[in-house]
Design an enzyme around this catalytic site. Structure first.
Site, short mmCIF file in Angstrom:
data_model
loop_
_atom_site.label_atom_id
_atom_site.label_comp_id
_atom_site.label_asym_id
_atom_site.label_seq_id
_atom_site.Cartn_x
_atom_site.Cartn_y
_atom_site.Cartn_z
N ASP A 103 76.89 10.84 52.74
CA ASP A 103 78.29 10.67 53.14
C ASP A 103 78.50 10.99 54.61
OD1 ASP A 103 79.83 9.63 51.02
OD2 ASP A 103 79.48 11.48 49.90
N CYS A 133 70.88 17.88 51.22
CA CYS A 133 70.64 17.31 49.88
C CYS A 133 70.85 15.80 49.85
CB CYS A 133 71.53 18.00 48.85
SG CYS A 133 73.28 17.79 49.19
#
Ligand code: PEP
Ligand code: MG
Length: 961
Positions: A848, A895
């Protein structure tokens, strides 16, 4: 059919009385060569029988049936009398539409005029129009009608709240194009009004393109809500618009009067439509398609009315998919105003003794053509191939030889092999059939055969593929899908067309939810649909070669993959799809290197052309030169060797050569896979995507269910390995069925992650409580997704503290729990110092963070290859995050996908990242990469990368390092 041209309009006429006006009209027809002089006299004869005044200043003089011989050609003349003329029946006329008709064409003009007659103010406008074009425009302007049809109905929606139903009903209006996004915002804030009988109404005025009524009913009974109506009623001075939405409201009131409100929750969309169109639930109905070439024009309409009038019970009729309510079949103007065209379905309804017989008579008359010769709807001229989504529109040139082409990396690994291009056949079939029983039997048989095929495939398929194929089996069983196909067949569609319509409608409904996971379900649905279509059309799929090959397809469905002998498939390449498509997920599960979204040109590759496929970089090279080929073969051999060695050393820690330790964890969406992750050397779960647990349940999982889910992960991890759980990250592109969010233009910038969770603190509280109960003192790290600044974090933390105070009233401290945020929004990285004061850790979600920093949708099939996390802008944000964190003794993990990128690992370690969390399969390799590093070198690589201007420059500089 008569059409109006400017030469047929005579403006600014005047007459002393109606006779003079009618004389002029007759003269105009004669002068235009449309009638003999005798026809002019016949206009007077007709007026003597009854006035042809229609209303709204319009009369339509025409001759008597006996005068038809004096008609030379069918046509009309429109005469404007601005001053007005008093007609012989006392009405005032400003427009005469004089008709020379050899049959009943005047009725068609009447039909075309019904909307003009109803329209207030139009008489004045017609009288004062300055040009012939203006008159034509006024006469032929389509009427403004309120929209209410099956596309504005959402029946049986699996939501638990009235607000959810409001979102669905309003969403239907948005999808139908009746309203825009501002309407959605307005409506979600509006207060629903109770109408009684468990019905609710909510109205919105903003951003309305067309007056419309949406309705949503719940799949499972709600205590106080049988249906929610959503009315789009623009504020407008135009009385026609106002009347359009008032007419919709009127239908609601009629429904309330009939006392049938509470029943709505039990009806499917067809019956709901029927109930709201004024048909009583006790009424009998019959559906029949119009077969007349020109639809229900004058003559057949007249015949229909006569038949209706001769029945013993009143008959009503409506268009099944039209906006209007049911009208009396005995009224010619009302029947004409339906404007039914060939192929459209009429619904007749009647009640009382003799109703069934009367309806059957009506249906038979319509089927026989109402006095006209009609061709059946299943004639072969109507047969056409299905619009099969998998058929390329136009061929595109293939990729150039020995030239790298970048696409989306979908599954790591490299391969070199000849291609096998899977070109799906188109299915040719007749669209219509009149033998519903036969078509239904064919469909049932094809579905059974598809079942047998799936069962056979499941027996031999691996676990992941079998799981998806079982879902396909369930789709075949779906009663709604079967019912939709059955309905279509009863509407005279063939088995193929009916089945595909059911599949396509359902798939489109999934796609409109703007959710990528559900959009993939749409691909599954079409896959199932094609399987049945293949059986019906006797089409078999092309056979793959018996030597190793790279499979090329426009897109791959799970059953395509299941059909393949995966030992021979060395790679998969698709023209469409992003990294989250099912084909990509399957390729990863099967460990097959894959590149997706390479464009339609790859479909033009000839079979057996050699291809290099690089699933790590998302790169392909067709017909490679001998040097490139040799280099690739060497690197494949070296790569295979490295994979073997890394796996053997998977339980060793990831420590650089100079002793710097980096933790390597696994990303999970399913706690059942935690054990597998540990067996691959994962030192913890670095990201548990808890939304997948929520998505796997038809309703929000309660505390007990969640505790059981989380406990499974803790037990696999033991007492030392941490579990980093991300709180529910839904909304936007991945809504939950039971937590509807209005459709958004930019879901990635919308109500998602923590923004959405904070609107339902109860859900967040339950989740936090379940996590802490399940942890039983084992290391638990909780992080909030999509946080944009400290304010959101503090709001989430306040909820956490409430739960802690309740669970641990004495200490007010949760044992072994840390609280962090995901760094996914650039603002959070820029403001990391202000957050670091409050958090225990950061975990950088580079997927993102990259999409927001570079403004590229991460799933975009053309652009996502450019959404490279090694972009220097993203790296700067990571640097700022790490510096702020370490200054406050917080640890930082990564992550996102970048953590398993071979070139990125040294940079991330060099930037000071403490933990990398990657997919379980990649844990051994990432650990091996860290072990090869030297911290100083890694720092230099990070410095070098930060100095570059583009991601390509970063990758080049790192390669040269
Ligand atoms: C990320 O954004 O990098 C991330 C790990 O979260 P997700 O991919 O689930 O959005
Ligand atoms: Mg994310």
């Amino acid at each position: 059919m008569l059409t109006l041209t400017p030469d047929a309009v005579l403006l600014r006429q005047s007459a002393g009385d109606w006779r003079e006006a009618l004389d002029r009209a007759g003269g105009a027809l004669v002068e235009a060569g449309l009638g003999e002089p005798a026809y002019a006299q016949a206009l007077f004869d007709r007026e003597a029988q009854s006035s042809t005044w229609l209303g709204n200043g319009i009369a339509i003089p025409h001759g008597t049936p006996e005068s038809r011989d004096s008609v030379r050609a069918t046509g009309i003349r429109v005469l404007q009398f601005p001053e007005g003329v008093e007609w012989h029946d006392g009405n005032r006329v400003t427009l005469l539409i004089a008709i020379a008709a050899q049959s009943d064409e005047h009725l068609d003009i009447l039909r075309a005029l019904t909307h003009v007659l109803d329209r207030p103010g139009v008489a004045e406008q017609l009288a004062s129009a300055e040009s012939a074009e203006a008159v034509i425009e006024l006469l032929s302007r389509p009427p403004i009608t309120g929209r209410f049809d099956d596309s504005t109905i959402a029946a049986g929606v699996p939501v638990q709240s009235r607000q959810g139903l409001i979102a669905m009903a309003a969403g239907r209006l948005l999808d139908a194009g009746c309203v825009g996004p501002a309407f959605m915002v307005d409506i979600m804030a509006a207060q629903p009004v109770a109408l009684g009988q468990k019905l609710w109404l909510v109205q919105g005025q903003q951003d309305v393109h067309q007056p419309a009524l949406g309705v949503a009913t719940p799949a499972h009974a709600l205590d106080d809500t049988a249906a929610v109506f959503c009315l789009a009623c623009p504020v407008d001075d135009d009385t026609e618009i106002t009347r359009a939405w008032q007419a919709l409201l009127e239908r609601l009131f009629q429904l309330l009067e009939s006392g049938q409100g509470e029943q709505l929750a039990t009806l499917d969309s067809a019956r709901l439509l029927s109930c709201l169109s004024g048909e009583k639930s006790s009424a009998e109905t019959v559906r029949v398609r119009v077969r007349n070439a020109h639809g229900l024009h004058a003559r057949p309409a007249k015949q229909l009315v006569q038949v209706a009038r001769s029945q013993s019970v009143p008959i009503r009729v409506r268009l099944e998919n039209g906006p209007g309510e049911a009208v009396s079949a005995a009224s010619l103007t009302r029947v004409l105003s339906l404007g039914a065209r060939r192929g459209q379905m009429l619904v007749f309804s009647a009640e009382g003794q003799g109703a069934r017989e009367a309806l059957e008579t009506m249906a038979a008359e319509v089927r026989d053509g109402l006095g006209e010769a009609v061709t059946p709807l299943n004639d072969t001229s109507e047969a056409r191939p299905s619009r099969n989504r998998t058929t390329p529109v136009a061929p595109e040139p293939p990729p150039e030889a020995d030239t790298p082409l970048m696409a989306v990396p979908a599954s790591p690994g490299m391969s070199i092999a000849p291609v096998f291009v899977m070109r799906l056949p188109t299915f040719e079939y007749a669209e219509h059939s009149d033998n519903a029983a036969w078509e239904q039997a064919r469909l049932d048989q094809a579905i059974n055969e598809a079942h047998d095929q799936l069962a056979a495939l499941i027996r031999t398929a691996g676990e992941e593929v079998a799981e998806i194929l079982s879902m396909h089996e369930e789709m075949l069983e779906d009663p709604e899908l079967r019912e939709a196909a059955r309905e279509a067949i009863n509407e005279h569609m063939s088995a193929e067309a009916g089945w595909w319509r059911a599949i396509d409608t359902s798939a489109r409904a999934q796609e409109t939810l703007a959710d990528r996971v559900l959009a993939e379900r749409a691909a599954d649905l079409r896959d199932v649909g094609r399987r049945v279509l293949g059986v019906l059309c006797g089409v078999t799929m092309p056979d793959p070669p018996d030597h190793p090959y790279i499979l090329v397809a426009e897109d791959l469905g799970p059953s395509d993959v299941a059909r393949l002998d995966t030992r021979r498939v060395k790679g998969m390449l698709t023209a469409r799809g992003g990294a989250t498509s099912h084909s990509a997920i399957l390729a990863r599960a099967l460990g097959i290197p894959a590149v997706v979204g390479a464009g339609l040109g790859v479909m033009s590759l000839n079979n057996d052309v050699e291809l290099i496929l690089d699933g790590v970089r998302g790169r392909i090279v067709a017909s490679p030169g001998s040097d490139r080929r040799a280099r690739t073969e060497l690197s494949i051999r070296e790569h295979d060797q490295r994979v073997r060695e890394a796996f053997e050393a998977r339980f060793e820690p990831a420590v650089t050569r100079d002793g710097h330790r980096v933790e390597v964890g696994a990303n999970l969406g399913n706690t059942a896979h935690a054990e597998d992750a540990v067996s691959r050397g994962a030192e913890g779960v670095g990201l548990l995507r808890t939304e997948f647990i929520f998505m796997a349940h038809p309703q929000a999982p309660d505390q007990e269910t969640q505790v059981a889910e989380y406990r499974r992960a803790f037990e696999a991890l033991g007492t030392e390995r941490p579990l980093v759980a991300r709180t529910l990250d839904v909304g936007g592109d991945k809504p939950l069925d039971y937590w509807p969010v209005p459709q958004e233009d930019n879901p990635f910038l919308g109500l998602r992650g923590i923004r959405l969770a904070l609107t339902r603190p109860d859900v967040l509280e339950t989740q936090l409580r379940a996590l802490m109960i399940a942890s039983e003192g084992r290391p638990l790290r909780i992080m909030f997704p999509m946080v944009k600044d400290v304010e959101e974090f503090l709001a989430a933390r306040a909820i956490f503290e409430r739960v802690v105070a309740e669970l641990y009233p004495d200490t007010r401290r949760a044992p072994n729990v840390q609280l962090g945020v995901m760094i996914e929004v650039p603002s959070c990285a820029l403001l990391a110092p202000s957050l670091a004061e409050h958090v225990d850790f950061f975990s950088i979600g580079t997927n993102d963070l990259t999409q927001y920093t570079l403004a590229i949708d991460r799933g975009h099939s053309q652009l996502s290859a450019q959404a490279d996390g090694l972009h220097p802008a993203v790296l700067q944000l990571i640097r700022m995050t790490v510096e702020a964190a370490h200054a406050h003794d917080c640890w930082v993990g990564v992550c996102g996908e970048l953590a398993s990128d071979a070139q990125a690992v040294p940079v991330l370690v060099g930037l000071g990242v403490d933990e990398l969390s990657v997919s379980a399969r990649q844990v051994p390799m990432v650990k091996a990469w860290v072990r090869q590093l030297n911290l100083d070198d890694a720092r230099r690589q990070a410095e070098l990368a930060l100095k570059q201007a583009t991601s390509a420059a970063v990758r080049d500089a790192l390669e040269a390092f």
